[in-house]
Design a protein around this motif. Structure first.
Motif, PDB file in Angstrom:
ATOM      1  N   UNK B  54      27.055  19.880  62.465  1.00 35.13           N
ATOM      2  CA  UNK B  54      26.808  20.754  61.312  1.00 35.13           C
ATOM      3  C   UNK B  54      27.945  20.616  60.293  1.00 35.13           C
ATOM      4  N   UNK B  57      27.437  17.328  58.570  1.00 34.22           N
ATOM      5  CA  UNK B  57      26.285  17.375  57.656  1.00 34.22           C
ATOM      6  C   UNK B  57      26.682  18.059  56.349  1.00 34.22           C
ATOM      7  N   UNK B  58      27.304  19.227  56.460  1.00 35.51           N
ATOM      8  CA  UNK B  58      27.706  19.952  55.250  1.00 35.51           C
ATOM      9  C   UNK B  58      28.787  19.189  54.491  1.00 35.51           C
ATOM     10  N   UNK B  63      21.600  15.568  55.746  1.00 32.47           N
ATOM     11  CA  UNK B  63      20.939  16.568  56.576  1.00 32.47           C
ATOM     12  C   UNK B  63      21.275  16.374  58.047  1.00 32.47           C
ATOM     13  N   UNK B  64      21.215  17.491  58.761  1.00 28.74           N
ATOM     14  CA  UNK B  64      21.487  17.478  60.194  1.00 28.74           C
ATOM     15  C   UNK B  64      20.498  16.563  60.913  1.00 28.74           C
ATOM     16  N   UNK B  65      19.244  16.566  60.459  1.00 27.29           N
ATOM     17  CA  UNK B  65      18.235  15.755  61.156  1.00 27.29           C
ATOM     18  C   UNK B  65      18.516  14.268  60.999  1.00 27.29           C
ATOM     19  N   UNK B  66      19.058  13.901  59.839  1.00 25.51           N
ATOM     20  CA  UNK B  66      19.387  12.495  59.632  1.00 25.51           C
ATOM     21  C   UNK B  66      20.511  12.077  60.594  1.00 25.51           C
TER      22      UNK B  66
END
Lengths: 582, 164
Positions: B54, B57-58, B63-66
């Motif tokens: 997380x 990602x931020x 994105x987290x899913x990527x």
């Protein structure tokens, strides 16, 4: 760029350099089958269904991504191509749980269609242990990965169009599957329930959380007074479920169908769209006059609301406190209509037919009950679910006569109707606000700057000497861009309309499924919206504040827009939500 | 689901977070930043739990899913920390045909966890690995640096007991 000359199956054609083999073939009227390709959204050459042969080049190319070159001779249907395509399809089928007869997408499945077109009559490679892999954690969709063909179209719309990006291909090789980070349930992620993934899935891997059963039960229950309301855009899309071309207004047949299905009253959510304009327009003027938080941002789209709560909670004070038209409709049914008709609110069962899957999330939200203990809306169905009910009722939709909405909540305006297209809420608001501010009738009722499918539109209007800057935005990736520009101070607006789905409700996640081949060649957003604007133009009433039902509603029940009572019944609250589960 | 969810509570330190932030800052905005940052993050924490992903990602604005797609694709990444003793069962072709699946099942049974995860006390983790190049000894299991070859399922429990 200069043009290049190529031959497709021997037919010469001149196309701009950089054109893909797929588009060059389309230019001579040849449709190469595709599965994963989505024009402007997903060109990844993954599924290998669109392969083509290039003379003098070893191996086949994925036509959706391979650019043409001068003198190229393309074969789209040679024996090599046909064999490769067919084998690929058979391999996809080997890992697809084929329960076509009981699948929600039976007869409306791109994989089924492709199999029929290619004459696959026997599945040579059988997988005997495919079991359903059901993910049903959200209120709006059911995912069954045993029917997923890994085309990644859902991933593309979630990432590219919506900028939400809560699903992706996880793992690799044979274990590859569409899932969320750390294999969390979709409900634990930032999914906003927009349903764009459901609308583009080629197979039955993503389907509605079908709630038609609850509606049939309510209709059968003699104690329930079942009322139904239809969203503005549904009348211009429902016909597609029965083989009609996109952009046909089937309002009359839809009303007849609903009546014959057995609803006690058939009402128009356009009325509560007008109500939304009265409340939201008043809220806007109030904020302008009292130095309230601006820009005011519309709150009709529950996918957008959830997105805002999750990714941009700092904009929650900007959100209009107005409930959406669906929720206002439910609230009015269980209060005003209950009182007028003499039916107890708890006996009224409110069904809304919506272009939207996020409405299933919205009707379960907090602060959505005008009568304590009762949800404003009991069931929210998508356009697709209504089509299923019509079929189940044995109605020949296209031969039905036209009927009109029940008058108690069925007189609408063009303003309410155009809510179904991006820019429609803004235009409807401008029609009313401009007259309230200037005190005289507007010269033109059409605000063309806010129409059209462009992701972000801007306009400035002069209202009695005061300039009002507005923006209209659809699609959540566009919303992200717009909000960032507001946050950085680069842009200043007074009023913003945001719709979660690209093009607004006409392209909502709950709208009829159209194969990607149609989506690639037809801009459904524009065609469906044109039907709304065309009808609006012909309507005798085109301004929300001129709707006689709205006038009566305020005169006899709600007092005036923004009154204490209106606030209690028609307004709601929002809350910041965590972006991640940890 | 082994190695898909993290089974142990996150205990990252402020120092680790600071190092991670420096790595993110160094790569932010550069093309192809995901892989090097994920690799460094795993070096820092030893594994990639959701709390760390997380932050990445931020930090990188992806994105987290990527990111999760990447770490679930490559076997070099793990979402669970490794145990004090790392048990690996080779699943290469030679070992596999010589019954590696039974060896792995036996190790999983003995330790009560699935491949890709770690025991609650953090002492053992099991992995099913790709070919480790000791085909002549198939089927092979390693515990830390120790190699055990030509195994039968019956021998597995006894070997693991030496490390308890």
């Amino acid at each position: 760029m200069s043009d290049v000359n190529v031959k497709v199956n021997g037919i010469p054609v001149s196309v701009p350099a950089g054109t893909t083999v797929l588009d060059a073939a389309a230019a001579v009227g040849i449709e190469i089958p595709t599965l994963c390709y989505m024009k402007e959204i997903n060109a990844i050459g993954a599924c290998r269904i669109c392969v083509a042969e290039i003379k003098g080049r070893a191996g086949l190319v994925a036509s959706c991504v391979y650019p043409v070159a001068e003198g190229m001779e393309i074969l789209t249907n040679s024996e090599t191509v046909a064999k490769a395509r067919r084998t690929t399809l058979e391999l996809i089928l080997s890992n697809h749980r084929t329960d076509c007869l009981t699948c929600a997408r039976n007869q409306n499945c791109e994989l089924q269609r492709l199999s029929a077109d290619m004459g696959v009559e026997d599945i040579r490679f059988k997988s005997d242990n495919l079991q359903p892999e059901i993910e049903a954690s959200t209120p709006h969709l059911v995912r069954d990965n045993s029917k997923c063909i890994l085309c990644r179209r859902c991933v593309a719309v979630c990432r590219v169009n919506q900028g939400v990006s809560v699903i992706g291909p996880n793992d690799r090789g044979f274990a590859t599957h569409i899932g969320s980070p750390y294999e969390r349930d979709l409900a634990e992620t930032g999914c906003v329930s927009c349903g764009q993934c459901v609308a583009v899935c080629p197979t039955g891997a993503l389907t509605d959380n079908d709630e038609t059963g609850r509606v049939w039960e309510a209709i059968k229950d003699p104690k329930k007074h079942v009322v139904v309301g239809t969203a503005p855009s549904v009348r211009v899309t429902l016909g597609e479920c029965f083989g009609n071309p996109p952009g046909l207004n089937v309002e009359g047949k839809m009303v007849t169908a609903l009546r014959r299905i057995g609803f006690d009253r058939v009402f128009d959510v356009d009325v509560s769209a007008d109500l939304t304009i009265m409340e939201e327009g008043t809220e806007f003027l109030h904020r302008v006059e009292n130095g309230g938080v601006l820009p005011l941002i519309t709150s009709c789209s529950p996918g957008w609301i959830r997105f805002c709560e999750q990714f941009y909670p700092e904009f929650i004070p900007n959100l209009s406190s107005c409930k959406s038209p669906q929720q206002m409709f439910g609230a009015m049914m269980k209060t005003y209509y209950a009182e007028k008709s003499g039916v107890a609110p708890e006996d009224i069962f409110v069904v809304c037919i919506m272009p939207c899957t996020a409405k299933k999330f919205e009707n379960r939200r907090d602060f959505q009950s005008a009568v304590e203990g009762l949800a404003d809306v009991d069931v929210s169905l998508t356009t697709r679910e209504l089509a299923r009910m019509i079929n189940r009722a044995g109605l020949k939709f296209n031969s039905l006569p036209d009927e009109e909405f029940d008058p108690a909540f069925g007189v609408s305006t063009g303003a309410g109707l155009i809510f179904g297209a991006t820019g429609g809420v803004m235009e409807a608001a401008l029609r009313t606000v401009s007259e309230i501010v200037t005190g005289r009738e507007a010269k033109s009722l059409e605000f063309h700057d806010v129409r059209g499918v462009k992701g972000i539109k801007e306009a400035s209007y002069n209202l009695d000497g005061k300039t009002v800057n507005v923006a209209v935005c659809s699609g959540l990736a566009n919303a992200r861009a717009l909000l960032e520009s507001v946050k950085s101070g680069e842009k200043k607006y007074d009023f913003i309309e945001i719709m979660g789905c690209p093009g607004g409700c006409v392209n909502g996640g709950g709208q009829p499924i159209q194969p990607q081949s149609v989506r690639n060649s037809t801009d459904l957003r524009a065609v469906r919206a044109a039907a709304l604007y065309g009808t609006d133009k012909e309507m005798p009433l085109r301004k929300s504040h001129e709707n006689p039902l709205i006038k009566e509603l305020y005169a006899t029940y709600l007092e005036k827009p923004g009154s204490h009572k209106a606030h209690k019944l028609l307004h709601t609250k929002y809350k910041a939500r965590a972006k991640y589960a940890v | 689901m082994p190695n898909k969810r993290t089974f142990v509570p996150f205990k990252g330190t402020a120092e680790q977070e600071q190092t991670l932030n420096e790595v993110i800052t160094a790569h932010k905005g550069k093309p192809g930043a995901n892989m090097p940052v994920l690799q460094k993050a795993q070096e820092i924490y030893g594994y990639l739990p959701e709390e760390v992903l997380v932050k990445i990602a931020d930090g990188l604005d992806v994105s987290l899913s990527e990111l999760y797609g990447v770490i679930s694709f490559y076997t070099q990444f793990t979402v669970n920390p490794k145990g004090e003793h790392q048990v690996s069962v080779c699943m290469g072709t030679a070992c596999y045909v010589k019954g590696a699946a039974d060896i792995l099942a036996e190790a999983e049974k003995k330790l009560g966890i699935k491949a890709g995860s770690i025991t609650k006390d953090g002492r053992f983790s099991i992995d099913a690995t790709r070919c480790i190049g000791a085909c002549g000894l198939a089927p092979v299991m390693t515990v830390d640096e120790d190699v055990y070859g030509r195994l039968t399922p019956g021998e597995v429990a006894g070997i693991l007991e030496k490390y308890l």
